[in-house]
Structure formats: structure tokens, C-alpha cells
Enzyme design. Structure first.
Site, PDB file in Angstrom:
ATOM      1  N   THR A   1      16.056  68.700  18.285  1.00 30.04           N
ATOM      2  CA  THR A   1      15.051  67.868  18.700  1.00 30.04           C
ATOM      3  C   THR A   1      15.394  67.534  20.025  1.00 30.04           C
ATOM      4  OG1 THR A   1      16.814  66.134  18.607  1.00 30.04           O
ATOM      5  CG2 THR A   1      15.612  66.511  16.515  1.00 30.04           C
TER       6      THR A   1
ATOM      7  N   GLU B   1      20.922  71.849   6.833  1.00 31.33           N
ATOM      8  CA  GLU B   1      21.180  71.803   5.720  1.00 31.33           C
ATOM      9  C   GLU B   1      20.593  70.291   5.627  1.00 31.33           C
ATOM     10  OE1 GLU B   1      25.113  74.303   5.069  1.00 31.33           O
ATOM     11  OE2 GLU B   1      25.332  72.223   4.581  1.00 31.33           O
ATOM     12  N   PRO B   2      20.418  69.720   4.268  1.00 34.05           N
ATOM     13  CA  PRO B   2      19.872  68.382   4.043  1.00 34.05           C
ATOM     14  C   PRO B   2      20.659  67.320   4.656  1.00 34.05           C
ATOM     15  CG  PRO B   2      19.944  69.633   1.954  1.00 34.05           C
ATOM     16  CD  PRO B   2      20.600  70.439   3.040  1.00 34.05           C
TER      17      PRO B   2
ATOM     18  N   THR C   1      12.110  77.790   7.824  1.00 36.78           N
ATOM     19  CA  THR C   1      10.571  78.723   8.252  1.00 36.78           C
ATOM     20  C   THR C   1      10.674  79.888   7.442  1.00 36.78           C
ATOM     21  OG1 THR C   1      10.294  77.278  10.242  1.00 36.78           O
ATOM     22  CG2 THR C   1       8.923  79.212   9.875  1.00 36.78           C
TER      23      THR C   1
ATOM     24  N   GLU D   1      14.491  73.674  16.278  1.00 38.97           N
ATOM     25  CA  GLU D   1      15.543  74.186  17.156  1.00 38.97           C
ATOM     26  C   GLU D   1      16.292  73.086  18.152  1.00 38.97           C
ATOM     27  OE1 GLU D   1      15.629  77.512  17.432  1.00 38.97           O
ATOM     28  OE2 GLU D   1      13.917  77.980  16.178  1.00 38.97           O
TER      29      GLU D   1
ATOM     30  N   GLY E   1      21.646  68.411  10.137  1.00 36.48           N
ATOM     31  CA  GLY E   1      20.419  68.872  10.942  1.00 36.48           C
ATOM     32  C   GLY E   1      21.037  68.995  12.322  1.00 36.48           C
ATOM     33  N   SER E   2      20.820  68.189  13.257  1.00 43.58           N
ATOM     34  CA  SER E   2      21.286  68.087  14.418  1.00 43.58           C
ATOM     35  C   SER E   2      22.735  68.439  14.607  1.00 43.58           C
ATOM     36  CB  SER E   2      20.919  66.802  15.330  1.00 43.58           C
ATOM     37  OG  SER E   2      19.479  66.487  15.433  1.00 43.58           O
TER      38      SER E   2
ATOM     39  N   GLY F   1     -14.783  60.723  19.392  1.00 47.40           N
ATOM     40  CA  GLY F   1     -14.781  60.811  17.766  1.00 47.40           C
ATOM     41  C   GLY F   1     -14.673  62.373  17.289  1.00 47.40           C
TER      42      GLY F   1
END
Length: 402
Positions: free
Chosen positions: A384, A135-136, A178, A382, A139-140, A359
Site C-alpha cells: 500500500t 495471505e488472508p 492476481t 505491491e 498482507g502488509s 455527467g
């Protein structure tokens, strides 16, 4: 091309059936995925038709039981399929991993009736799934999620024979989803009780449920063809028959799914790393400086040797964890190790591939820069890699004291 590449993947496959499967996957990847991967990613196009083709080919159901339309393949085989798909295009490989994760809760914890009703279409009916845990502001620390499911009618326990039924209303916001906005079904973790890990329950929510809307996809540095979006649940009503497992069991279900999902990420990471290594090998064999191929220069040869060693070590680590899972043995620590090592390896190898191309590696004309941008997210999803280190340390030294 050269002798630096890994041995054929077939040597790691346990059966003739698995070797035939991998031949199918390679042919499909070379014909349908790899040729347009760069163009499609740059345009940010989601390959929904490819996922339908994968479903028709049986590649969205590999690790699940034949009884419900699965491929009945061990994780050892399934993960090597993911690696091959991710090497062709990470959006596809990771998408298959996410779909498999979304099916895990129902396959492992649903009732026989639920599995019979939903799994055949989820596994082989052209459907695509997504997983809603983060959720906002969660997370972890997933146990602090606030999306709430409120019961209307019915009882609380199906295993004890007590009254059940009724329906649930889900309200809240999920983040970093996702396939958010394009999935046909979502496995959703929502709070049904008090705070902490014990008040969370899992639900199977249709993608077209009333009150479910997706925000515009996040603007990302890589994997632009894979939509990642917030999902808003505004009074989304689902029947109790779509509750997975017991009330309050959701967090345990989520952790179980994540152990397997981390192996999927590890395999995808090695796929990206292998693709970057192959690109670098091809380039240094053809590029000439000072009158000879740059592959003759010792400094570059040592870089290639290190890259190949890291890829092989990562592959061995995720396969070891997969075999533990296939044998029914604990594999949580090994899954965290595989996710940590393989994704860090992908970041190192893709960065080195860009360096080897000089390059040209920094231009869109070669895929090395895309591999490097894509590898970064694998260190985050999944759980960190800092979380993976915490998981591993807890297995080694026990939980932290406070």
C-alpha cells in the site's frame, strides 16, 4: 488532438531496437486490446488469448536474458511497454507486470539447471505466471505468513555441497493472487523455519499441482477482467528441485522482486493516467457550452495543465528509478517513491477526468469512470502507499526505534 499531450514516447527510448519494439506494442494495443477493452472488462472476461499473443510477440520476456529466451531489454524500455499496454487496458498491462514478477525469483536466484529447465517456457512458451506472497491475515506484514512447506527426505543446502533432494509438502492459503486459478505456474513463499522473515523459502509450483485449488475470484470495483483469488494448498507436493534459492532466503527474494514489481505498478499507473488525460482532452476540445468549446475556459485549462504536469512528473520518476536499476545501483527508495507518486497521480488524474466530462464521465458510455475505478487498486497492490511511505522514511531516517 491538441498540444497538451506528452512528447512522443520514442524520445525516451535509447535505441532503434527499442523504438521498433514500441511501434509493435502500439500497433498491437490499437488493433488487439483497446477496441474491446470496455466490453471485455464490463463482462469480466479474462483475456487469456491476448497473453498468448503477447508471449508469441516476445512481450512476456522483455527484461530477462536472451540465454533463456528473454528479450534482453533494459527496465527503462520494459516499463514504457507496460505503460503503453496499461493505457490500452490495465488488465493486460498489470498482467504482464505480475507475470514478470512471478519469473523474477527463478531468473535471479535459481540454479543454472533450474533456469535452463523452466525459464524458456515461462518466458516465451505461452505460459502465464502468478505470485503468491499475501495471505488472508498477512498482507502488509508479509513476514508473518503462515503457509508452511514441510520437507520429506533430503538435506538442506545446495551451495555448501551438503546433501539435498527429497520433496516438500505445502499447506496453507494465499490471498489476493492476481491470475489465481488461471496461471500455469506460481512463485510461492512458504514458511520452512521459525517465525519472522528468516524462516521463509521460495518455491516454483505448477498450476495443475495436485492439492492446489482456487476459490471463486474476488468481486472487485475495477479490473473485473483480471481474476484475483485465494489459493488453497492442501498437501501440495513439489520436488526440492523446485525450491528457489536457499532455505530461509525467500523473504529476501520476495523483497527484491517487489522493488522491481513496484516500478511495474508505477508504469501501469501512468498508463492509466495518460489514457484518462487523453480522454479528457478529446472531450473538452469537442464539447461546446455557452457558444464555445469548453477547452476555452480557464478553469478547465488549468485542470488539464495540472493533470499533464503530474503525468510527466510520474513518468520521469519511474524512468529515473529504472535507469538506476539498469546501472546496477540501489533503487529501492526510488522504486517506492515512484510507486507512491505515480499511483496517487493516477487516482487524481482519473478523478479529474471524470469531473471534466461532467455527467458523461459518470456513465459507462465513456471510459473515464473505468479508469477511476481501476486507478484505486494501484494504490493498494505491491505494498500500500502507506507502506511505501514507511520504506522511503527508513531510507531517509533509518529504521524505527521501539
Amino acid at each position: 488532438m491538441t498540444d497538451y499531450g506528452p512528447p512522443p514516447v520514442d524520445r525516451r527510448l535509447p535505441t532503434e531496437e527499442a523504438r521498433d519494439l514500441m511501434t509493435l506494442v502500439r500497433e498491437l494495443a490499437e488493433r488487439e486490446i483497446r477496441p474491446t477493452a470496455a466490453e471485455e472488462e464490463e463482462a469480466g472476461r479474462f483475456p487469456r488469448d491476448l497473453f498468448r499473443l503477447l508471449s508469441e510477440s516476445g512481450l512476456l520476456s522483455l527484461p530477462y536474458a536472451e540465454e533463456f529466451g528473454g528479450g534482453n531489454q533494459p527496465y527503462e524500455v520494459y516499463l514504457q511497454v507496460l505503460e503503453e499496454l496499461a493505457a490500452a487496458r490495465l488488465t493486460v498491462g498489470l498482467g504482464v507486470s505480475v507475470h514478470t514478477l512471478a519469473c523474477h525469483a527463478l531468473a535471479g536466484y535459481g540454479t543454472k539447471e533450474q533456469r535452463a529447465e523452466h525459464l524458456p517456457a515461462m518466458l516465451g512458451g505461452g505460459l502465464l505466471g502468478a505470485y503468491c506472497l499475501s495471505e488472508p491475515a498477512s498482507g502488509s506484514d508479509a513476514a508473518s505468513l503462515t503457509t508452511r512447506a514441510t520437507r520429506h527426505g533430503g538435506g538442506t543446502s545446495r551451495s555448501t555441497g551438503a546433501e539435498s533432494g527429497g520433496s516438500w509438502t505445502i499447506d496453507g492459503t494465499k490471498a489476493w493472487t492476481t491470475h489465481g486459478g488461471v496461471a500455469d505456474f506460481y512463485t510461492v513463499l512458504a514458511r520452512t523455519g521459525g517465525g519472522g522473515a528468516h524462516g521463509i523459502t521460495a518455491f516454483l509450483v505448477p498450476g495443475d499441482a495436485a492439492g492446489l485449488t482456487a476459490a471463486p475470484p474476488e468481486r472487485k470495483m475495477g479490473m473485473k477482467g483480471s481474476p484475483t483469488a485465494q489459493l488453497h494448498f492442501d498437501g501440495v507436493r513439489v520436488p526440492d528441485s523446485r525450491r528457489i534459492g536457499e532455505e530461509g532466503q525467500g523473504f529476501a527474494i520476495a523483497l527484491s522482486a517487489l522493488d522491481s514489481g513496484r516500478l511495474g505498478i508505477a508504469a501501469c499507473a501512468i498508463g492509466v493516467a495518460q489514457a484518462a488525460l487523453d480522454e479528457a482532452l478529446g472531450y473538452v476540445a469537442e464539447r461546446r457550452q455557452f457558444g464555445r468549446p469548453i477547452a476555452d475556459f480557464q478553469g478547465l485549462r488549468f485542470m488539464l495543465a495540472d493533470m499533464a504536469t503530474q503525468v510527466e512528473a510520474g513518468r520521469a520518476l519511474y524512468l529515473t528509478a529504472a535507469r538506476l536499476r539498469d546501472e546496477g545501483r540501489p533503487f529501492s527508495k526510488e522504486a517506492a517513491m515512484a510507486k507512491l507518486f505515480c499511483t496517487d497521480t493516477a487516482m487524481r488524474v482519473t478523478t479529474d477526468a471524470v469531473q471534466l466530462l461532467g455527467g458523461y464521465g459518470y456513465t459507462l458510455d465513456f471510459p473515464a469512470e473505468r479508469y477511476m475505478r481501476e486507478a484505486k487498486v494501484l494504490q493498494i497492490v505491491e505494498g500500500t502507499n502507506q507502506i511505501q511511505r514507511m520504506v522511503i522514511a527508513r531510507h531517509l531516517a533509518g529504521p524505527e526505534t521501539h
